[in-house]
Write a protein that holds these residues in place. Structure first.
Motif, PDB file in Angstrom:
ATOM      1  N   ILE A  55       0.860  -1.194   0.000  1.00 60.73           N
ATOM      2  CA  ILE A  55       0.000   0.000   0.000  1.00 60.73           C
ATOM      3  C   ILE A  55       0.888   1.233   0.000  1.00 60.73           C
ATOM      4  CG2 ILE A  55      -1.721   1.298   1.321  1.00 60.73           C
ATOM      5  CD1 ILE A  55      -2.792  -1.358   0.274  1.00 60.73           C
ATOM      6  N   VAL A  56       0.547   2.186  -0.862  1.00 62.33           N
ATOM      7  CA  VAL A  56       1.275   3.456  -0.854  1.00 62.33           C
ATOM      8  C   VAL A  56       0.357   4.527  -0.278  1.00 62.33           C
ATOM      9  CG1 VAL A  56       2.593   5.121  -2.196  1.00 62.33           C
ATOM     10  CG2 VAL A  56       2.471   2.730  -2.964  1.00 62.33           C
ATOM     11  N   ALA A  57       0.816   5.214   0.731  1.00 61.45           N
ATOM     12  CA  ALA A  57      -0.005   6.223   1.403  1.00 61.45           C
ATOM     13  C   ALA A  57       0.553   7.621   1.134  1.00 61.45           C
ATOM     14  CB  ALA A  57      -0.034   5.964   2.906  1.00 61.45           C
ATOM     15  N   PRO A  58      -0.331   8.547   0.751  1.00 61.45           N
ATOM     16  CA  PRO A  58       0.125   9.908   0.461  1.00 61.45           C
ATOM     17  C   PRO A  58       0.250  10.744   1.732  1.00 61.45           C
ATOM     18  CG  PRO A  58      -2.218   9.790   0.128  1.00 61.45           C
ATOM     19  CD  PRO A  58      -1.768   8.404   0.581  1.00 61.45           C
ATOM     20  N   HIS A  59       0.664  11.988   1.523  1.00 60.80           N
ATOM     21  CA  HIS A  59       0.682  12.981   2.611  1.00 60.80           C
ATOM     22  C   HIS A  59       1.419  12.440   3.835  1.00 60.80           C
ATOM     23  CE1 HIS A  59      -3.348  13.674   0.434  1.00 60.80           C
ATOM     24  NE2 HIS A  59      -2.429  14.390  -0.162  1.00 60.80           N
ATOM     25  N   ALA A  60       2.549  11.798   3.573  1.00 62.76           N
ATOM     26  CA  ALA A  60       3.420  11.305   4.646  1.00 62.76           C
ATOM     27  C   ALA A  60       2.727  10.303   5.568  1.00 62.76           C
ATOM     28  CB  ALA A  60       4.009  12.470   5.445  1.00 62.76           C
ATOM     29  N   GLY A  61       1.727   9.619   5.033  1.00 67.82           N
ATOM     30  CA  GLY A  61       1.049   8.594   5.832  1.00 67.82           C
ATOM     31  C   GLY A  61       0.061   9.160   6.833  1.00 67.82           C
ATOM     32  N   GLY A  62      -0.335  10.412   6.609  1.00 72.16           N
ATOM     33  CA  GLY A  62      -1.248  11.039   7.560  1.00 72.16           C
ATOM     34  C   GLY A  62      -0.596  11.131   8.930  1.00 72.16           C
ATOM     35  N   TYR A  63      -1.386  10.985   9.977  1.00 76.01           N
ATOM     36  CA  TYR A  63      -0.867  11.130  11.334  1.00 76.01           C
ATOM     37  C   TYR A  63      -0.321   9.815  11.895  1.00 76.01           C
ATOM     38  CZ  TYR A  63      -3.600  15.389  10.871  1.00 76.01           C
ATOM     39  OH  TYR A  63      -4.106  16.565  10.413  1.00 76.01           O
ATOM     40  N   LEU A  64      -0.461   8.735  11.140  1.00 76.36           N
ATOM     41  CA  LEU A  64      -0.107   7.434  11.720  1.00 76.36           C
ATOM     42  C   LEU A  64       1.358   7.352  12.162  1.00 76.36           C
ATOM     43  CD1 LEU A  64      -1.226   4.693  12.509  1.00 76.36           C
ATOM     44  CD2 LEU A  64      -0.642   3.851  10.240  1.00 76.36           C
ATOM     45  N   PRO A  65       2.342   7.701  11.288  1.00 79.91           N
ATOM     46  CA  PRO A  65       3.738   7.548  11.730  1.00 79.91           C
ATOM     47  C   PRO A  65       4.105   8.480  12.881  1.00 79.91           C
ATOM     48  CG  PRO A  65       3.598   7.689   9.334  1.00 79.91           C
ATOM     49  CD  PRO A  65       2.249   8.091   9.869  1.00 79.91           C
ATOM     50  N   SER A  66       3.408   9.597  13.017  1.00 82.87           N
ATOM     51  CA  SER A  66       3.782  10.542  14.069  1.00 82.87           C
ATOM     52  C   SER A  66       3.176  10.176  15.422  1.00 82.87           C
ATOM     53  CB  SER A  66       3.371  11.962  13.678  1.00 82.87           C
ATOM     54  OG  SER A  66       1.990  12.013  13.405  1.00 82.87           O
ATOM     55  N   TYR A  67       2.280   9.212  15.440  1.00 82.04           N
ATOM     56  CA  TYR A  67       1.602   8.860  16.690  1.00 82.04           C
ATOM     57  C   TYR A  67       1.522   7.346  16.827  1.00 82.04           C
ATOM     58  CZ  TYR A  67      -1.484  10.377  20.542  1.00 82.04           C
ATOM     59  OH  TYR A  67      -2.023  10.663  21.769  1.00 82.04           O
ATOM     60  N   LEU A  68       2.565   6.713  16.316  1.00 85.89           N
ATOM     61  CA  LEU A  68       2.539   5.267  16.167  1.00 85.89           C
ATOM     62  C   LEU A  68       2.533   4.523  17.497  1.00 85.89           C
ATOM     63  CD1 LEU A  68       2.440   3.308  13.819  1.00 85.89           C
ATOM     64  CD2 LEU A  68       4.931   3.365  13.704  1.00 85.89           C
ATOM     65  N   GLY A  69       3.129   5.129  18.518  1.00 84.44           N
ATOM     66  CA  GLY A  69       3.195   4.455  19.814  1.00 84.44           C
ATOM     67  C   GLY A  69       1.818   4.098  20.354  1.00 84.44           C
ATOM     68  N   ARG A  70       0.869   4.997  20.195  1.00 82.67           N
ATOM     69  CA  ARG A  70      -0.501   4.743  20.687  1.00 82.67           C
ATOM     70  C   ARG A  70      -1.135   3.588  19.907  1.00 82.67           C
ATOM     71  NH1 ARG A  70      -4.145   7.606  23.770  1.00 82.67           N
ATOM     72  NH2 ARG A  70      -6.350   7.304  23.280  1.00 82.67           N
ATOM     73  N   GLU A  85      12.309  18.140  10.322  1.00 78.78           N
ATOM     74  CA  GLU A  85      12.090  17.283  11.483  1.00 78.78           C
ATOM     75  C   GLU A  85      11.012  16.230  11.184  1.00 78.78           C
ATOM     76  OE1 GLU A  85      13.527  16.481  14.034  1.00 78.78           O
ATOM     77  OE2 GLU A  85      11.983  15.444  15.177  1.00 78.78           O
ATOM     78  N   GLY A  86       9.991  16.639  10.420  1.00 76.16           N
ATOM     79  CA  GLY A  86       8.951  15.685  10.058  1.00 76.16           C
ATOM     80  C   GLY A  86       9.502  14.542   9.224  1.00 76.16           C
ATOM     81  N   LEU A  87      10.344  14.876   8.265  1.00 76.90           N
ATOM     82  CA  LEU A  87      10.923  13.826   7.420  1.00 76.90           C
ATOM     83  C   LEU A  87      11.856  12.938   8.229  1.00 76.90           C
ATOM     84  CD1 LEU A  87      11.168  12.698   4.498  1.00 76.90           C
ATOM     85  CD2 LEU A  87      13.219  14.113   4.269  1.00 76.90           C
ATOM     86  N   ARG A  88      12.641  13.571   9.104  1.00 74.21           N
ATOM     87  CA  ARG A  88      13.552  12.781   9.939  1.00 74.21           C
ATOM     88  C   ARG A  88      12.775  11.775  10.779  1.00 74.21           C
ATOM     89  NH1 ARG A  88      14.704  11.570  14.524  1.00 74.21           N
ATOM     90  NH2 ARG A  88      13.057  12.920  15.355  1.00 74.21           N
ATOM     91  N   HIS A  89      11.691  12.241  11.364  1.00 73.51           N
ATOM     92  CA  HIS A  89      10.909  11.359  12.222  1.00 73.51           C
ATOM     93  C   HIS A  89      10.245  10.245  11.393  1.00 73.51           C
ATOM     94  CE1 HIS A  89       8.577  10.051  15.634  1.00 73.51           C
ATOM     95  NE2 HIS A  89       7.499  10.085  14.888  1.00 73.51           N
ATOM     96  N   LEU A  90       9.736  10.618  10.230  1.00 75.83           N
ATOM     97  CA  LEU A  90       9.103   9.615   9.368  1.00 75.83           C
ATOM     98  C   LEU A  90      10.089   8.504   9.016  1.00 75.83           C
ATOM     99  CD1 LEU A  90       6.689   8.695   7.640  1.00 75.83           C
ATOM    100  CD2 LEU A  90       7.541  10.183   5.812  1.00 75.83           C
ATOM    101  N   VAL A  91      11.286   8.907   8.589  1.00 76.47           N
ATOM    102  CA  VAL A  91      12.298   7.907   8.233  1.00 76.47           C
ATOM    103  C   VAL A  91      12.692   7.089   9.462  1.00 76.47           C
ATOM    104  CG1 VAL A  91      14.656   7.564   7.394  1.00 76.47           C
ATOM    105  CG2 VAL A  91      13.156   9.230   6.255  1.00 76.47           C
ATOM    106  N   ALA A  92      12.782   7.757  10.617  1.00 78.04           N
ATOM    107  CA  ALA A  92      13.148   7.035  11.839  1.00 78.04           C
ATOM    108  C   ALA A  92      12.108   5.969  12.182  1.00 78.04           C
ATOM    109  CB  ALA A  92      13.301   8.022  12.996  1.00 78.04           C
ATOM    110  N   GLU A  93      10.847   6.266  11.935  1.00 80.43           N
ATOM    111  CA  GLU A  93       9.783   5.319  12.288  1.00 80.43           C
ATOM    112  C   GLU A  93       9.666   4.175  11.281  1.00 80.43           C
ATOM    113  OE1 GLU A  93       8.374   4.954  14.956  1.00 80.43           O
ATOM    114  OE2 GLU A  93       7.620   6.784  15.884  1.00 80.43           O
ATOM    115  N   VAL A  94       9.790   4.473   9.988  1.00 82.05           N
ATOM    116  CA  VAL A  94       9.469   3.446   8.986  1.00 82.05           C
ATOM    117  C   VAL A  94      10.681   2.963   8.195  1.00 82.05           C
ATOM    118  CG1 VAL A  94       7.142   4.406   8.798  1.00 82.05           C
ATOM    119  CG2 VAL A  94       8.856   5.017   7.064  1.00 82.05           C
ATOM    120  N   GLY A  95      11.764   3.730   8.187  1.00 84.80           N
ATOM    121  CA  GLY A  95      12.959   3.329   7.459  1.00 84.80           C
ATOM    122  C   GLY A  95      12.998   3.922   6.056  1.00 84.80           C
TER     123      GLY A  95
END
Ligand SMILES: [Zn+2]
Length: 349
Positions: A241-256, A293-303
């Motif tokens: 699955i390819v998700a647009p818009h940086a995956g929405g809020y999911l990667p930024s709040y993945l812990g929950r 910072e958003g891109l850094r965090h996205l890459v940190a979460e998903v690779g």
């Protein structure tokens, strides 16, 4: 090894010497620089409209569907791509108004979409690929359309909305479609529709274009969460699955999301893996996050293997090529993978 940021960006064809802002200033030379670059920038998130379908809609409930001129394909699009240093765009048609159509109209519309995009791609084989805009309200038909799109029209995957008029795509009713995508080995690009079926009663009224700014990433977040928690990604473990818009809020709040199945007795989780794990292999996410910072965090979460370049052209969002090229935590190989290599592998282009 990392290379000098400006040199790298210059190699991308975005900057000429002495310029610090990509884009307009580089118009003159970027097309040329694109020729000498030794890798391609591939854009998964590129829209168009196909006004050729308008005659099919005369006398139908869809006769007032707009086909806005600047969203049609023309040589101008190639100039615009050159200006940004984009080599290849993977075209998709969104808004998904044909999800309301009956089977006869939906079949005609999707076929003409495919034929028209296919012709455009064939006449610009170095610059464009396209996704099939299946009629997902009829899952069996959508599966047939996807197979035909891939085998007859050279489509590289499918483009779908976040729901079918509010019906979640994790419903088993849609499994024939997911099964076909998995069997064909092609990705499915989901594009939200301003959360139109998520929140009603004016929830996004007022200033800020909230349907787009909040609604789109919210719809993406919900869509991905459903595919995970409802077990769709387990039923089809090779589905991408390819998700647009940086995956929405999911990667930024993945812990929950990751603890939901453990701490919520009513979560009724169907997933067999931690949610985060699906983002490391089955879910690919575009780069439209617009902050370092958003891109850094996205890459940190998903690779770095799971992030791909997206522009949302012809809409005028900021470009993220320089954001990627200037990321000091990425190796050159990772930058090239995000800018194009990941999509080359995923789409077979
Ligand atoms: Zn878009």
């Amino acid at each position: 090894m990392t290379i000098d940021r400006r040199a790298f960006v210059r190699q991308l064809g975005l900057l000429s010497a002495g310029l610090s802002v990509p884009g307009l200033s580089a118009l003159a030379q970027s097309g040329e620089a694109r020729q000498v670059r030794d890798f391609r920038v591939v854009d998964i998130h590129a829209h168009c409209v196909v006004p050729e379908v308008a005659p099919l809609l005369d006398g139908t409930p869809f006769s007032d569907v707009p086909f806005i001129g600047w969203q049609t394909l023309s040589e101008t699009r190639i100039d615009d791509m050159d200006a940004r240093g984009i080599d290849v765009q993977v075209l998709s048609i969104n808004r998904f108004w044909w999800y309301r159509a009956d089977e006869v109209i939906a079949e005609k519309v999707v076929r003409l979409h495919d034929q028209t995009l296919s012709k455009w791609c064939e006449s610009h084989p170095e610059r464009f690929a396209a996704l099939c805009s299946v009629a997902l309200q009829f899952p069996e038909l959508a599966a047939e359309q996807l197979e035909r799109g891939v085998t007859e029209y050279g489509m590289r995957g499918a483009s779908v909305g976040g729901s079918v008029l509010g019906e979640p795509l994790s419903s088993t009713r849609f499994d024939p479609f997911w099964a076909k995508a998995e069997a064909l080995g092609v990705p499915v690009f989901m594009h939200p529709t301003s959360a139109a079926f998520l929140m009603q009663d004016g929830a996004f009224d007022g200033s800020g274009d909230l349907g787009n700014i909040v609604g789109n990433p919210l719809e993406t977040t919900l869509f991905l969460s459903r595919l995970i928690f409802d077990g769709t990604l387990d039923r089809f473990p090779n589905l991408k699955i390819v998700a647009p818009h940086a995956g929405g809020y999911l990667p930024s709040y993945l812990g929950r999301t990751d603890v939901a199945c453990d701490v919520r007795p009513n979560a009724n989780c169907q997933n067999t893996r931690l949610p985060a794990e699906y983002l490391k292999d089955q879910i690919v996410i575009d780069s439209m996050i617009f902050s370092a910072e958003g891109l850094r965090h996205l890459v940190a979460e998903v690779g770095a293997t799971q992030v791909v370049y997206g522009s949302d052209m012809p809409f005028n969002w900021p470009d993220t090529i320089e954001l990627i090229a200037s990321a000091d935590y990425l190796s050159d190989a990772e930058k090239q993978a995000i800018l194009g290599g990941n999509l080359e592998s995923l789409l077979g282009i």
